[in-house]
Design an enzyme around this catalytic site. Structure first.
Site, mmCIF file in Angstrom:
data_model
loop_
_atom_site.group_PDB
_atom_site.id
_atom_site.type_symbol
_atom_site.label_atom_id
_atom_site.label_comp_id
_atom_site.label_asym_id
_atom_site.label_seq_id
_atom_site.Cartn_x
_atom_site.Cartn_y
_atom_site.Cartn_z
ATOM 1 N N ASN A 105 0.870 -1.274 -0.164
ATOM 2 C CA ASN A 105 -0.070 0.086 -0.174
ATOM 3 C C ASN A 105 0.843 1.270 -0.071
ATOM 4 O O ASN A 105 1.912 1.409 0.785
ATOM 5 C CB ASN A 105 -0.956 0.058 1.090
ATOM 6 C CG ASN A 105 -1.472 -1.482 1.528
ATOM 7 O OD1 ASN A 105 -2.531 -1.847 0.891
ATOM 8 N ND2 ASN A 105 -1.067 -1.911 2.763
ATOM 9 N N GLU A 133 8.721 -5.073 -1.146
ATOM 10 C CA GLU A 133 7.382 -3.987 -1.091
ATOM 11 C C GLU A 133 7.704 -2.693 -1.367
ATOM 12 O O GLU A 133 7.105 -1.659 -1.879
ATOM 13 C CB GLU A 133 6.872 -4.221 0.298
ATOM 14 C CG GLU A 133 6.434 -5.562 0.882
ATOM 15 C CD GLU A 133 5.420 -6.446 -0.151
ATOM 16 O OE1 GLU A 133 4.595 -5.477 -0.957
ATOM 17 O OE2 GLU A 133 5.774 -7.479 -0.542
#
Length: 869
Positions: free
Chosen positions: A270, A303
């Protein structure tokens, strides 16, 4: 308002059916009043119609209580509501739409959408979890700029986090507060995130190449912050690496991470607020070993790298998932090679491909990196999408060269910044920076299965010429797959008294292709697929002497390891009576003598450790078929033969490795520890009782997880009963650290005893086992079913019944986890008929129950493939 039920028939989405969404949502304002029992959500969207013919806006939504719909500020009732959609009659042009709803985070055990775990609000929206928070077009090609305001009680949620930068905050009375976050970069809803709760924070700072300070924050549950320092150090290395390697700088003033035990996957990227499974972020020497630190750095980097390859440039549709995941896996592999060991990084990637992805290709759930159709998107976060996708990107890198590839990547990110892209888009841009046919790699994304190369070699001594012919074996409908083919030509040089290697970089772009090389000295041996230059299998029928020459003389670590694994596979299948390979001749003495010679060479410790390991039984079954219990028994017997023939050499290496573990820099010590632990496991039963007792006592009193696991791994293999006793002694020390207790359950699952199934069943009721905690379930159940073949594949089928029972229980609250646990049943067709039938009976038992979409898809695939076979 119409309310009607969705159809229960399977619904498939097809790759070729993509259509652009007829609306844009440039801005969205979300307000959440956080409450564990009932959270109120207000979703205010600016919407622009891009198709005058569309007068209805269809939004996705599940598990919500709709409380209001407002068009340009006015309440409306002209809409249609189903259990999964909200369709609204809308005017043309631009308008504002506000939707209000209520959700129940505390009752959400799926760990998808917004949920509460350990008292912390947490979200997971990839792939389609945002629809469980609010009504919205839940697809990756709708990109919006988000402003998010969170309201919550100060006592319960002193920390309020969302994507982007915090732009405002304040109090409401004595007990409430709020915070507003703004992400200036348009993103799809699957990248939305919310975190709130009582959390501790580790902080650090990164100074970018532009001399801009970036605040780094790692949030944990109270008491866990002492385990967060390494992750922040790894993050700083990843940020620096991406700047130096690709010229990519971070684009917000804050980068935040949450660590939680209750997360189905490794981590989620995210934008600006990554949420991590605590297994891949929290560590210290008392709870983590070298392998853990390697994984943490790799996942942290993965990530972070998604900030550009996945976030700033996202995917147009979920069929392009391999574009962001395969590309980012390739990037994190390169990072790991640079900061750890190139040998370790490449072998870990090759092992994942060989032992997991190739097996996936051969199973009933095999699919292309871009599958032709999907039913449950969550089921396609697979090794094929990740690891095969990374290998396709690696082939482009090989063909272009490092600098050309980096230039192409910078161009691609510039062209598609703020947009959803396709695999074709990437290859098209890369082609501009290459003098090789990069666009031809597109067929790899749509190819299902593992291609096979048949290699034939012929020597013309009159012409002093070697002829190498390679033929691709594939279906007639499949276009020729283009691939780099890296080889080594090996021959014995009598004047030098050693093996000489000549590396060659070839390009295979025809179905059948021939190359000619000048003969030098004796008849050469061809080592195919150096560095596994393409994700294919190679059929070359080497004899033992040729294998020996490659293992001892090749320059490339991967081809040496692959050759050793293939040779060991032939021997193990022969020992186990596997009809598929039993006709191939092999020399047990020749293999053992080659291992002896290998130990005399100056081999990198991390490579030698890998070459002292035999291939896992589950891969042998997936690759060649056969009885997995017989193959595991053969593995144990062959290991004993190898150790018996090399005991003195192994003990000498163990002594040298132990010394090296205490010297040199941190990285070198870690590489030597890999070899030390492998040798310890092989030699443990060759120590006298006094030495064994000393090691066990050391394990029970040590505060170093590397040391403890090295001894425990040896005990699990050599003396499982003593391993269980030692684990009982360690529980009081380990039970306060989640990571340590996950290891405790995993080691319990790996111990093979006569009552393995009963022990695992009892552990399911252990005080520290929680069936809603994915890490615990994977540590115990998944490890037992996939890592303890003699226990799981019990002749009476009790292991299969245990798995089916757990899968059914887990599916009631966590479909993603249940669908992952069923993996051993997906390859039942590889096992002997009696075993396969017992497994099939359990799959049939599952099929009679009401299952989640994710689990139902996999159960149906197994049922259908079994009937067809």
């Amino acid at each position: 308002m119409d309310v009607f039920s969705d159809t229960v028939a399977p619904v498939y989405r097809r790759k070729g059916a993509y259509q652009r969404f007829p609306f844009q949502i440039p801005r969205i304002e979300l307000t959440l009043w956080l409450d564990a029992e009932v959270t109120r959500v207000r979703n205010r969207m600016n919407v622009v119609s891009t198709d005058p013919a569309q007068s209805w806006l269809m939004l996705n939504g599940e598990g919500q209580h709709l409380t209001g719909v407002y068009l340009n500020g006015q309440a409306i009732h002209d809409y249609q509501l189903t259990p999964s959609t909200l369709s609204i009659a809308v005017p043309p042009g631009e308008f504002q739409l506000t939707i209000e709803c209520e959700i129940c985070p505390q009752q959400n055990l799926e760990l998808e959408g917004l949920y509460v775990a350990d008292g912390v609000f947490c979200s997971q929206c990839e792939a389609e979890g945002f629809r469980k928070i609010t009504y919205y077009p839940d697809r990756p090609d709708v990109l919006s700029v988000y402003t998010v305001t969170l309201h919550a009680p100060i006592k319960d949620c002193p920390v309020l986090l969302s994507n982007g930068n915090r732009i405002a905050a304040g109090r409401q009375g004595e007990n409430q507060h709020w915070a507003t976050w703004h992400d200036p970069f348009a993103k799809p809803c699957y990248l939305f995130a919310v975190v709130a709760g009582q959390l501790e924070c580790n902080r650090a700072q990164f100074i970018s190449g532009d001399n801009l300070p970036i605040d780094l924050a790692l949030y944990t549950l109270p008491g866990q912050s002492r385990w967060g320092d390494y992750a922040l150090q790894a993050l700083q290395k990843a940020m620096q690496w991406d700047e130096q390697t690709y010229g990519l700088s971070y684009d917000l003033s804050t980068y935040q991470i949450l660590a939680t035990d209750f997360f189905n996957v490794e981590a989620m990227e995210n934008k600006g607020l990554n949420i991590f499974n605590s297994e891949y972020v929290l560590a210290d020497p008392a709870t983590a070993c070298d392998e853990d630190y390697y994984q943490i750095a790799s996942v942290i980097a993965h990530e972070y790298f998604h900030n550009w390859t996945g976030n700033r440039v996202t995917v147009r549709d979920w069929f392009q998932l391999t574009l962001k995941e395969g590309l980012t896996v390739f990037r994190d592999q390169c990072f790991s090679a640079d900061i750890f060991s190139p040998i370790t990084a490449r072998l870990e990637a090759v092992k994942m491909l060989l032992f997991r992805q190739f097996s996936e290709d051969k199973g009933p759930f095999g699919h292309a990196p871009r599958p032709a159709m999907v039913r449950a998107i969550d089921n396609f976060y697979t090794s094929t999408v990740y690891e095969k996708g990374a290998e396709i990107i690696r082939m482009a890198w090989r063909l272009m060269g490092d600098e050309g590839f980096k230039q192409g990547m910078r161009d691609f990110l510039r062209c598609f910044d703020g947009r959803g892209a396709t695999c074709e888009d990437l290859l098209c841009v890369l082609q501009r920076h290459s003098n090789r046919d990069i666009g031809g790699l597109i067929h790899w994304f749509d190819y299902q299965g593992t291609p096979t190369l048949v290699c034939e070699m012929d020597c013309d001594h009159q012409r002093k010429e070697l002829q190498l012919t390679v033929t691709q074996i594939s279906t007639n409908e499949t276009p020729v797959l283009k691939m780099p083919l890296w080889i080594e030509l090996l021959h014995w040089d009598h004047s030098l008294g050693r093996i000489v290697s000549q590396p060659q970089k070839l390009m295979l772009d025809e179905k059948k292709q021939t190359w000619f090389f000048p003969l030098r000295g004796s008849k050469p041996v061809v080592a195919m697929l150096c560095d596994l230059s393409a994700p294919v299998e190679c059929d070359m029928h080497l004899n033992d002497e040729q294998r020996r020459m490659i293992i001892l003389g090749a320059q490339d670590a991967v081809v040496r390891w692959l050759t050793q694994q293939q040779w060991a596979a032939v021997i193990l299948c022969g020992l186990a009576g596997n009809a598929n390979l039993s006709k191939q001749r092999y020399s047990l003495t020749g293999y053992i003598h080659t291992i002896s010679r290998l130990c005399e060479q100056k081999v990198a410790p991390e490579l030698l450790a890998q070459m002292l390991q035999l291939p896992p039984a589950h891969w042998l079954v997936d690759r060649f078929g056969g009885n997995i219990v017989a193959l595991e028994t053969a593995r144990i017997w062959l290991n004993r033969c190898i150790v018996a023939a090399n005991e003195h050499a192994f003990k000498r290496l163990l002594k040298n490795a132990k010394k090296a573990c205490a010297e040199g820099d941190v990285q070198q010590r870690a590489l030597w520890r890999v070899l030390y632990k492998q040798l310890l496991a092989l030699l443990f039963n060759h120590f006298d009782e006094k030495e064994q007792g000393r090691l066990i006592r050391r394990c029970e009193t040590s505060q170093d997880m590397n040391e403890q696991l090295g001894i425990l791994d040896a005990l699990v293999v050599c003396q499982p009963d003593k391993a269980l006793q030692t684990l009982d002694a360690l529980q009081p020390q380990w039970q306060y650290a989640s990571r340590a207790m996950n290891k405790w359950f995993k080691l319990q699952a790996l111990c093979h005893t006569k009552n393995s199934i009963e022990r695992v069943s009892k552990l399911l009721r252990h005080a520290h086992f929680d069936v809603t905690n994915p890490n615990r379930v994977k540590a115990l159940v998944q490890t037992f079913c996939e890592g303890n073949p003699r226990g799981f594949h019990h002749p009476d089928g009790r292991g299969y019944a245990l798995l089916a029972k757990v899968v059914l229980q887990v599916d009631q609250h966590n479909p993603q986890l249940a669908a992952a646990l069923i993996r051993p049943f997906l390859t039942l067709h590889n096992h002997p008929d009696e075993m396969a039938m017992k497994m099939f009976h359990q799959v049939a038992y599952l099929s009679q129950h009401q299952l989640s979409t994710e689990l139902r898809e996999k159960v149906d695939v197994v049922m259908e493939s079994h009937v067809q076979s």
